[in-house]
Motif scaffolding. Structure first.
Motif, short mmCIF file in Angstrom:
data_model
loop_
_atom_site.label_atom_id
_atom_site.label_comp_id
_atom_site.label_asym_id
_atom_site.label_seq_id
_atom_site.Cartn_x
_atom_site.Cartn_y
_atom_site.Cartn_z
N MET A 192 0.82 -1.20 0.00
CA MET A 192 0.00 0.00 0.00
C MET A 192 0.86 1.26 0.00
O MET A 192 0.56 2.24 -0.68
CB MET A 192 -0.92 0.01 1.22
N GLY A 193 1.95 1.22 0.77
CA GLY A 193 2.85 2.37 0.79
C GLY A 193 3.48 2.63 -0.57
O GLY A 193 3.61 3.78 -1.00
N ALA A 194 3.86 1.55 -1.26
CA ALA A 194 4.47 1.71 -2.59
C ALA A 194 3.45 2.19 -3.61
O ALA A 194 3.73 3.07 -4.43
CB ALA A 194 5.10 0.39 -3.03
N TRP A 195 2.24 1.62 -3.57
CA TRP A 195 1.22 1.99 -4.55
C TRP A 195 0.81 3.46 -4.39
O TRP A 195 0.84 4.23 -5.36
CB TRP A 195 0.00 1.09 -4.39
N ALA A 196 0.45 3.86 -3.18
CA ALA A 196 0.04 5.24 -2.97
C ALA A 196 1.21 6.20 -3.10
O ALA A 196 1.05 7.33 -3.58
CB ALA A 196 -0.61 5.38 -1.58
N GLY A 197 2.41 5.76 -2.68
CA GLY A 197 3.57 6.62 -2.83
C GLY A 197 3.92 6.87 -4.28
O GLY A 197 4.34 7.97 -4.66
N PHE A 198 3.75 5.85 -5.12
CA PHE A 198 4.00 6.01 -6.54
C PHE A 198 2.94 6.89 -7.20
O PHE A 198 3.24 7.72 -8.06
CB PHE A 198 4.04 4.63 -7.20
N GLN A 199 1.69 6.72 -6.78
CA GLN A 199 0.60 7.49 -7.38
C GLN A 199 0.64 8.95 -6.96
O GLN A 199 0.39 9.84 -7.78
CB GLN A 199 -0.74 6.86 -6.98
N TRP A 200 0.94 9.21 -5.69
CA TRP A 200 0.86 10.57 -5.17
C TRP A 200 2.17 11.02 -4.54
O TRP A 200 2.96 11.69 -5.19
CB TRP A 200 -0.31 10.67 -4.18
N SER A 201 2.41 10.67 -3.29
CA SER A 201 3.63 11.10 -2.61
C SER A 201 3.96 10.11 -1.50
O SER A 201 3.10 9.33 -1.08
CB SER A 201 3.44 12.50 -2.00
N PRO A 202 5.21 10.13 -1.00
CA PRO A 202 5.57 9.18 0.06
C PRO A 202 4.71 9.29 1.31
O PRO A 202 4.37 8.27 1.92
CB PRO A 202 7.03 9.53 0.36
N VAL B 74 9.52 4.71 -5.77
CA VAL B 74 8.71 5.48 -4.81
C VAL B 74 9.62 6.51 -4.16
O VAL B 74 10.76 6.20 -3.80
CB VAL B 74 8.09 4.57 -3.73
N GLY B 75 9.14 7.72 -4.01
CA GLY B 75 9.94 8.75 -3.34
C GLY B 75 10.21 8.39 -1.89
O GLY B 75 9.56 7.53 -1.30
N GLN B 76 11.20 9.03 -1.30
CA GLN B 76 11.59 8.74 0.06
C GLN B 76 11.20 9.87 1.02
O GLN B 76 11.12 11.04 0.64
CB GLN B 76 13.10 8.49 0.16
N ILE B 77 10.97 9.48 2.28
CA ILE B 77 10.71 10.44 3.35
C ILE B 77 12.00 11.18 3.66
O ILE B 77 13.09 10.60 3.67
CB ILE B 77 10.17 9.72 4.60
N LEU C 184 2.60 0.68 9.33
CA LEU C 184 3.58 1.77 9.34
C LEU C 184 5.00 1.21 9.22
O LEU C 184 5.85 1.80 8.54
CB LEU C 184 3.44 2.58 10.63
N GLY C 185 5.24 0.06 9.86
CA GLY C 185 6.54 -0.59 9.69
C GLY C 185 6.79 -0.99 8.25
O GLY C 185 7.91 -0.86 7.74
N GLY C 186 5.75 -1.45 7.56
CA GLY C 186 5.89 -1.76 6.15
C GLY C 186 6.17 -0.52 5.31
O GLY C 186 6.97 -0.55 4.37
N ALA C 187 5.51 0.59 5.65
CA ALA C 187 5.75 1.84 4.94
C ALA C 187 7.20 2.29 5.08
O ALA C 187 7.79 2.83 4.15
CB ALA C 187 4.80 2.92 5.45
#
Length: 410
Positions: A86-96, A162-165, A263-266
């Motif tokens: 989920m983190g990769a999908w939403a991060g790729f679509q919008w932002s990290p 995916v962008g990084q924090i 959150l750990g996965g993100a």
């Protein structure tokens, strides 16, 4: 009298922990000098340890919330997998940061699903957790084939970039401590390296994880909500008789548990790397459960266990001689445990610890090299050793793993 005694007891407990930390630092510093492995406590090793430890901390906190209310959450691994996807999908679509929110939401949904299965439908807690782990693996691959395959850099087993924090540092601190670190004075220079490592280039999610450790402690042990939740983990029937709804509390706790695992996965896709990969979680959910046992169901001790596992995991990325130096550490630790076992007149433990101490010392003096296969297995071996050494002093919640039915209780 109790009001006066409790603060002293708390101070003495913290005092013992600080003494242990200092002794561990002295041991590692001495080993780094003896084995000529300055990278053992370098700022790079400390920074890498934090990166490897944070996902384990978050998974451990998820397990803590679940087990404190009486439910075993073996599904943490699967919830972390969902969090990475989920983190990769939403991060790729919008932002990290949107990816982080999506990962938390995905983990929370799976946590609530675990509650639905175990609390409402009465499914065995272990069976439900294993089912979540298996389902998460298949679901991640299926969703990747739909959303990632055909995208630039994406495929059925990985996501696009995916962008990084972002990272933050304490201004001027590294420059001020660099002269001390360059002196190469035992202990003092090591402390300077450690401080630089934990204050330079620290991810915002790492800071958030540290805040969540404190927040979890405060909520669970300093609020009425936490008292009710822990009562449901100790004796749900007694809590129910006092007007607390154990099922509702378990739903809340498992939802929080899943959110923390997500959150750990993100963290794995927005900090530790910049893409989602199949198999990326690599057992961290199970190691997180081990830290709960190691920490005796306390957030602070859980965090220490996660840092220990993260440290051994991070050594895989450092110089090979750094891993070899841990043979000395292991020999000294087992020698200390041998002395304790002798004083306790425990012959079986004395023999086992003595064999381990002599074996590690002989390995270091005779070979001095750790095979690369063993280096990769080191975090999991550490988990087994820690659990075997801590099992005699753990005190789990009395109602853990026991389903509650009001009709049966009455």
């Amino acid at each position: 009298m109790s009001a006066v005694t409790e603060p002293r007891t708390t101070r003495s407990v913290w005092g013992r922990w600080w003494v242990r930390v200092l002794l561990a630092l002295l041991l590692l510093s001495a080993v780094a000098d003896i084995a000529n492995t300055p990278d053992l406590l370098s700022r790079g090793a400390v920074s890498a340890s934090l990166r490897f430890a944070v996902p384990i901390v978050l998974a451990g906190l998820g397990g803590l919330w679940a087990e404190r209310c009486g439910v075993i959450n073996i599904g943490l691994e699967g919830m972390m997998i969902i969090g990475t996807w989920m983190g990769a999908w939403a991060g790729f679509q919008w932002s990290p940061w949107v990816g982080v929110l999506a990962a938390v939401a995905g983990g929370a949904v799976f946590g609530a699903f675990h509650a639905l299965m175990t609390v409402s439908f009465g499914v065995d807690q272990a069976v439900s957790g294993i089912a979540i782990n298996v389902a998460a693996l298949g679901l991640g691959r299926f969703l990747s084939s739909i959303f990632f395959e055909g995208q630039p850099g994406g495929g059925i087993s990985q996501s696009p970039h995916v962008g990084q924090i972002g990272n933050v540092s304490v201004p001027g601190l590294a420059e001020a401590l660099d002269p001390i670190a360059s002196l190469e004075t035992p202990v003092i220079s090591d402390i300077a390296e450690i401080v630089i490592g934990v204050t330079t280039g620290v991810s915002l999610l790492t800071i958030l994880a540290a805040a969540l450790v404190f927040l979890s402690w405060w909520v669970l042990f300093r609020t009425s909500f936490g008292l009710r939740l822990r009562a449901c983990g100790e004796n749900p029937a007694a809590a129910d008789s006092l007007g607390v709804n154990p099922n509702r509390m378990r739903y809340a706790a498992l939802t929080v548990s899943g959110a923390l695992a997500g959150l750990g996965g993100a963290f794995l896709v927005t900090v530790a790397s910049s893409i989602y990969r199949e198999g990326q979680v690599a057992g961290r959910g199970f190691i997180g459960l081990a830290t709960v046992i190691f920490g005796n169901w306390m957030p602070g001790r859980l965090t220490i266990g996660a840092l220990l596992f993260g440290f051994t995991d991070a050594l895989r990325t450092r110089q090979e001689t750094t891993m070899t130096a841990l043979l000395i550490v292991g020999a000294v630790v087992f020698a200390f445990l041998t002395v304790r076992a002798i004083r306790a007149r425990n012959r079986g433990a004395t023999f086992a610890y003595a064999i381990a101490a002599v074996g590690l010392g002989w390995w270091f003096l005779g070979f001095g090299v750790v095979p690369s296969e063993f280096v990769g297995f080191a975090p999991h071996l550490t988990t087994l050793l820690v659990l075997s050494l801590a099992h005699q002093r753990i005190r789990p919640p009395q109602g853990i793993g026991v389903p509650y039915r009001r009709s049966e209780a009455n």
